[in-house]
Design an enzyme around this catalytic site. Sequence first.
Site, PDB file in Angstrom:
ATOM      1  N   ASN A 125       0.864  -1.180   0.000  1.00 15.05           N
ATOM      2  CA  ASN A 125       0.000   0.000   0.000  1.00 15.05           C
ATOM      3  C   ASN A 125       0.903   1.233   0.000  1.00 15.05           C
ATOM      4  OD1 ASN A 125      -1.786   2.075   0.519  1.00 15.05           O
ATOM      5  ND2 ASN A 125      -2.184   1.471   2.656  1.00 15.05           N
ATOM      6  N   LYS A 177      -0.007   4.270  -0.188  1.00  8.47           N
ATOM      7  CA  LYS A 177      -0.657   5.443   0.423  1.00  8.47           C
ATOM      8  C   LYS A 177      -0.476   6.662  -0.494  1.00  8.47           C
ATOM      9  CE  LYS A 177       0.323   3.417   4.875  1.00  8.47           C
ATOM     10  NZ  LYS A 177       0.233   3.560   6.311  1.00  8.47           N
ATOM     11  N   HIS A 180      -9.347   0.870   5.183  1.00  2.89           N
ATOM     12  CA  HIS A 180      -8.050   1.077   5.846  1.00  2.89           C
ATOM     13  C   HIS A 180      -8.270   2.003   7.047  1.00  2.89           C
ATOM     14  CE1 HIS A 180      -3.942   2.323   6.620  1.00  2.89           C
ATOM     15  NE2 HIS A 180      -3.557   1.281   5.910  1.00  2.89           N
ATOM     16  N   GLU A 221      -6.687   4.394   8.138  1.00  6.16           N
ATOM     17  CA  GLU A 221      -6.496   5.830   7.863  1.00  6.16           C
ATOM     18  C   GLU A 221      -7.745   6.419   7.216  1.00  6.16           C
ATOM     19  OE1 GLU A 221      -2.775   5.439   5.764  1.00  6.16           O
ATOM     20  OE2 GLU A 221      -1.808   4.855   7.649  1.00  6.16           O
ATOM     21  N   GLU A 278      -5.072  -5.397  10.640  1.00  6.81           N
ATOM     22  CA  GLU A 278      -4.073  -4.352  10.833  1.00  6.81           C
ATOM     23  C   GLU A 278      -4.339  -3.627  12.153  1.00  6.81           C
ATOM     24  OE1 GLU A 278      -2.193  -3.103   6.868  1.00  6.81           O
ATOM     25  OE2 GLU A 278      -3.883  -1.789   7.242  1.00  6.81           O
ATOM     26  N   GLY A 300       2.765   1.882  10.722  1.00  6.58           N
ATOM     27  CA  GLY A 300       3.729   2.967  10.584  1.00  6.58           C
ATOM     28  C   GLY A 300       4.457   3.324  11.863  1.00  6.58           C
ATOM     29  N   SER A 303       3.752  -2.530  10.225  1.00  4.70           N
ATOM     30  CA  SER A 303       5.209  -2.530  10.446  1.00  4.70           C
ATOM     31  C   SER A 303       5.887  -3.837  10.038  1.00  4.70           C
ATOM     32  CB  SER A 303       5.536  -2.174  11.899  1.00  4.70           C
ATOM     33  OG  SER A 303       5.095  -0.856  12.183  1.00  4.70           O
TER      34      SER A 303
HETATM   35  C1  PEP Z   1      -0.564  -0.046   6.033  1.00  2.00           C
HETATM   36  O1  PEP Z   1      -0.618   1.138   5.747  1.00  2.00           O
HETATM   37  O2  PEP Z   1      -1.480  -0.786   5.677  1.00  2.00           O
HETATM   38  C2  PEP Z   1       0.586  -0.532   6.782  1.00  2.00           C
HETATM   39  C3  PEP Z   1       0.556  -1.758   7.239  1.00  2.00           C
HETATM   40  O3  PEP Z   1       1.632   0.333   6.957  1.00  2.00           O
HETATM   41  P1  PEP Z   1       3.086  -0.007   7.548  1.00  2.00           P
HETATM   42  O4  PEP Z   1       3.547  -1.290   6.922  1.00  2.00           O
HETATM   43  O5  PEP Z   1       3.935   1.159   7.162  1.00  2.00           O
HETATM   44  O6  PEP Z   1       2.932  -0.155   9.027  1.00  2.00           O
END
Ligand code: PEP
Length: 243
Positions: A9, A11, A89, A91, A159, A165, A203
């Site tokens: 992703n 973003k 997601h 976000e 997630e 992040g 992460s």
């Molecule tokens: C994500 O945005 O779905 C995500 C898992 O981000 P990151 O791997 O940077 O934690």
Amino acid sequence: MPRKLAAGNWKMNGLRANLTEIHTLAERHAEASVDILICPPTTLIHACNGVLFDIGGQDCHTETGGAHTGDISAQMLADAGANYVITGHSERRADHGETDVIVAAKSTAAHEAGLTAVICIGETLDERESGATLEVIDTQLAGSIPDQTTAQNTVIAYEPVWAIGTGKVPTLDQIGEVHSHIRARLSERFADSADIRLLYGGSVKGSNAADIFAVANVDGALVGGASLKADDFSPIITALENS
Ligand code: PEP
């Protein structure tokens, strides 16, 4: 066993110059034994046509068209060359007030456009610390996953919001507990639940991927930061192939 999936992703990151990262990945993993999905910003989807990977959007509207300035429909994503779209997601849920009902409607729109929806669920840190994780997961599964879900049209990404992040990752036991819980809940609703792919996201990087992929019911990963560079995403794909 469902075919494993490494999903990236991007973003709100990526200009045309960054497409070289996707081309590099495609060269390195032309013979991959797992599915690879990149969800670049919408502006780059069409430019990814011809790339061997699956390509996805990061969000879609609930409707096919109309007076929704700035929005993108699932049909438009498909028309641009995408075959997946991320829905729900954290976000989007946090920044745009997306509820489970909206996420389910977006996922339905994705299905109707012929896209596979990568539906995201996960608890916040407060919810984790108050012991409400499985309850939150149950609510999100019940509300966000449409009834017409199949293993072909849906992938579920667990997630934890606090792991996205941040560099913080749940313990392998915590990941395993939630993934087996999701699998059990899906089996109550869907005949092909065993084949619905469950991704872990939050992460994931080259150094922790192999351990995470060894957890039962983890069929791949949804990766943010570490999917932006071929050199970072490549070891994750390799770890998934070796899992
Ligand atoms: C994500 O945005 O779905 C995500 C898992 O981000 P990151 O791997 O940077 O934690």
